[in-house]
Write an enzyme that holds these catalytic residues in place. Structure first.
Site, short mmCIF file in Angstrom:
data_model
loop_
_atom_site.label_atom_id
_atom_site.label_comp_id
_atom_site.label_asym_id
_atom_site.label_seq_id
_atom_site.Cartn_x
_atom_site.Cartn_y
_atom_site.Cartn_z
N GLU A 92 0.83 -1.22 0.00
CA GLU A 92 0.00 0.00 0.00
C GLU A 92 0.86 1.26 0.00
O GLU A 92 1.77 1.40 0.83
CB GLU A 92 -0.91 -0.03 1.25
CG GLU A 92 -1.89 1.13 1.27
CD GLU A 92 -2.88 1.03 2.44
OE1 GLU A 92 -3.23 -0.10 2.85
OE2 GLU A 92 -3.28 2.09 2.95
N LYS A 288 -7.04 -1.16 11.59
CA LYS A 288 -6.50 -1.55 10.28
C LYS A 288 -5.23 -0.74 10.00
O LYS A 288 -4.23 -1.26 9.52
CB LYS A 288 -7.56 -1.31 9.20
CG LYS A 288 -7.19 -1.83 7.81
CD LYS A 288 -6.37 -0.87 6.99
CE LYS A 288 -6.09 -1.43 5.59
NZ LYS A 288 -5.16 -0.60 4.83
N ASP A 304 3.95 -15.02 11.20
CA ASP A 304 2.61 -15.38 10.72
C ASP A 304 1.64 -14.22 10.96
O ASP A 304 1.13 -14.04 12.06
CB ASP A 304 2.17 -16.65 11.47
CG ASP A 304 0.80 -17.14 11.06
OD1 ASP A 304 0.06 -16.38 10.40
OD2 ASP A 304 0.48 -18.28 11.41
N HIS A 401 -1.82 10.45 0.28
CA HIS A 401 -1.99 9.09 -0.24
C HIS A 401 -2.02 9.10 -1.76
O HIS A 401 -1.36 8.31 -2.42
CB HIS A 401 -3.29 8.52 0.33
CG HIS A 401 -3.51 7.10 -0.03
ND1 HIS A 401 -2.88 6.07 0.64
CD2 HIS A 401 -4.27 6.51 -0.98
CE1 HIS A 401 -3.25 4.92 0.11
NE2 HIS A 401 -4.10 5.16 -0.88
C1 MEV Z 1 -5.50 3.19 5.43
O1 MEV Z 1 -4.83 2.05 4.98
C2 MEV Z 1 -5.45 3.28 6.93
C3 MEV Z 1 -6.23 4.41 7.55
O2 MEV Z 1 -7.59 4.39 7.10
C4 MEV Z 1 -6.16 4.24 9.04
C5 MEV Z 1 -7.04 5.18 9.83
O3 MEV Z 1 -8.09 5.63 9.32
O4 MEV Z 1 -6.70 5.43 11.01
C6 MEV Z 1 -5.67 5.76 7.14
#
Ligand code: MEV
Length: 443
Positions: A92, A288, A304, A401
């Site tokens: 990513e 995430k 793992d 991003h």
């Molecule tokens: C994107 O891969 C991860 C985010 O969405 C995490 C977050 O919102 O804290 C930017």
């Protein structure tokens, strides 16, 4: 004959018995429009050194090629006063850049501090006992002794390394399911993740328990009342946890490149974490983001990541509702941000010593112990989370991003090197989107 008219065969028996080239040919001929170029392309990812390729093929089954992923590095992490360059395998955009930014930011504010809160791993023997529960409980001390004794051939090496079986508990689930019990066993596995060790011990425990019940005078006449269901480690390791934290006076936070002052930033940051503590919808995305960092190091070091993810999410729900893995306080003008992260990882055994790049990752980290690796991984997760929340409460994540993603879009649109160079200059102060990039190339 073209792909549409030829006799397509989409199922096969004995696929695993075909040679690698045979597998590739069968797949190419039956699933791809251009078999020859498919074979050539997939073959081009084979390792040039046959021995290395055999090692990679040995990790899985039915392999036809290798699947490349970017291997990046986030430098400038200072953890308990020691500098690290952290290896990260992730596909990513922005993740490695964000981790590097957070590492540098905290490098000048005292760095990251860590504490190992525990290293206990768990395994279970699930069984049914339809006899008297009181008999089972009365003979349990003897069962424990026998189980430990009969597992000694498996545990002796681990014992010598300072690990082994810590305890065996009898857990009674008969209020939920008739006759359901469990041996809940705890282990110390030192520098190895310990899955093979634990599962071997547990399978021996299952056999020993069966024999014990068959032979013991109190139970020999009711051996048919025991049924071993399964013996397997638990990936939930709430006592194999590391804490990683950062803190500084609020005024030291600076403006983080925004038009807010440090106090407003601290308050916004704290509130963002609070939202993830309260709302599972936000917590899932928040966590995430943490796993963007954690998985990348786990993967780079040959550990793992499915086990780590499963455990992390279970841990995030341990208090009865799913919430943020990281926490923040603002007290006495001090901003503190931390994570308690369960991480059952190893630095010996498994892929760690087989995967050629995992070995390099560990070397890059100074060949750490499992505990030191736990620290590095948790810190990377915290740094990743810091960077994401910092962006979210200031600029939003899309500008950074999409800038990183620009080159991916350009590649997707088959842009030349010259076009890529011009596009990067053009989009420096513009919003990047797929259509904007396509329009730019067309113009
Ligand atoms: C994107 O891969 C991860 C985010 O969405 C995490 C977050 O919102 O804290 C930017």
């Amino acid at each position: 004959m073209d792909h549409k008219t030829k006799n397509i065969q989409k199922t096969i028996s004995g696929f695993s018995k075909l040679s690698k080239v045979g597998k590739l040919k069968w797949l190419a001929e039956n699933f791809f429009k251009d078999p020859q170029s498919t074979i050539e392309e997939l073959r081009s990812y084979w390792h040039s050194d046959d021995r290395q390729q055999k090692i990679l093929d040995g990790f899985s089954e039915n392999t036809i090629s290798n699947f490349p992923m970017p291997f990046g590095v986030a430098p400038n992490f200072v953890i308990d006063g020691k500098p690290y360059a952290v290896p990260m395998v992730i596909e990513e955009s922005s993740v490695v850049a964000a981790a590097s930014m957070a590492a540098k930011y905290w490098m000048t504010r005292g760095g990251f501090k860590t504490t190992i809160l525990g290293t206990v791993k768990i395994g279970q023997v699930h069984f049914k006992w339809y006899g008297e529960g009181s008999i089972l409980r009365s003979i349990f001390p003897e069962i424990k002794l026998r189980l430990k004794k009969e597992a000694m051939t498996i545990t002796s090496n681990m014992d010598k390394r300072g690990g082994g079986i810590l305890d065996i508990e009898l857990v009674d689930f008969t209020d939920k399911e008739e006759g359901l019990y469990q041996l809940r066993c705890s282990f110390e596995t030192c520098d190895s993740m310990g899955a093979n060790f634990i599962n071997s011990v547990l399978e021996q425990f299952g056999k020993s328990l069966q024999l014990f019940i068959e032979e013991h005078p109190k139970t020999s006449d009711q051996a048919n009342k025991l049924m071993i269901i399964m013996c397997i480690l638990s990936n939930f390791t709430p006592n194999c946890v590391v804490r990683a934290e950062v803190s500084c006076p609020i005024s030291d936070l600076g403006t983080m490149g925004s038009n807010l002052d440090a106090e407003a930033l601290a308050y916004k940051f704290w509130t963002a974490i609070r939202i993830a503590e309260i709302d599972p919808y936000r917590a899932t995305t928040h966590n995430k983001g943490i796993f963007n960092g954690i998985d990348a190091v786990v993967l780079a070091t040959g550990n793992d990541f499915r086990a780590i993810e499963a455990c992390g999410h279970a841990y995030a729900a341990k208090d009865g509702h799913y919430q943020s893995l990281s926490h923040c306080t603002i007290e006495d003008d001090v901003f503190r941000f931390w994570i308690d992260m369960p991480l059952a990882v190893g630095t010996v055994g498994g892929l760690t010593s087989l995967h050629p790049i995992a070995k390099k990752s560990l070397e890059l980290l100074g060949n750490p112990s499992a505990q030191e690796l736990m620290k590095v991984i948790a810190v990377t997760g915290l740094a990743q989370n810091f960077a994401a929340v910092r962006s979210l409460i200031t600029t939003g994540i899309q500008s950074g991003h999409m800038k990183m993603h620009l080159v991916n879009i350009l590649h997707q649109l088959n842009a030349s090197d010259e076009q890529i160079k011009n596009a990067v200059i053009h989009f420096n102060d513009k919003v990047v989107s797929f259509s904007a990039v396509r329009d730019f190339l067309q113009s």
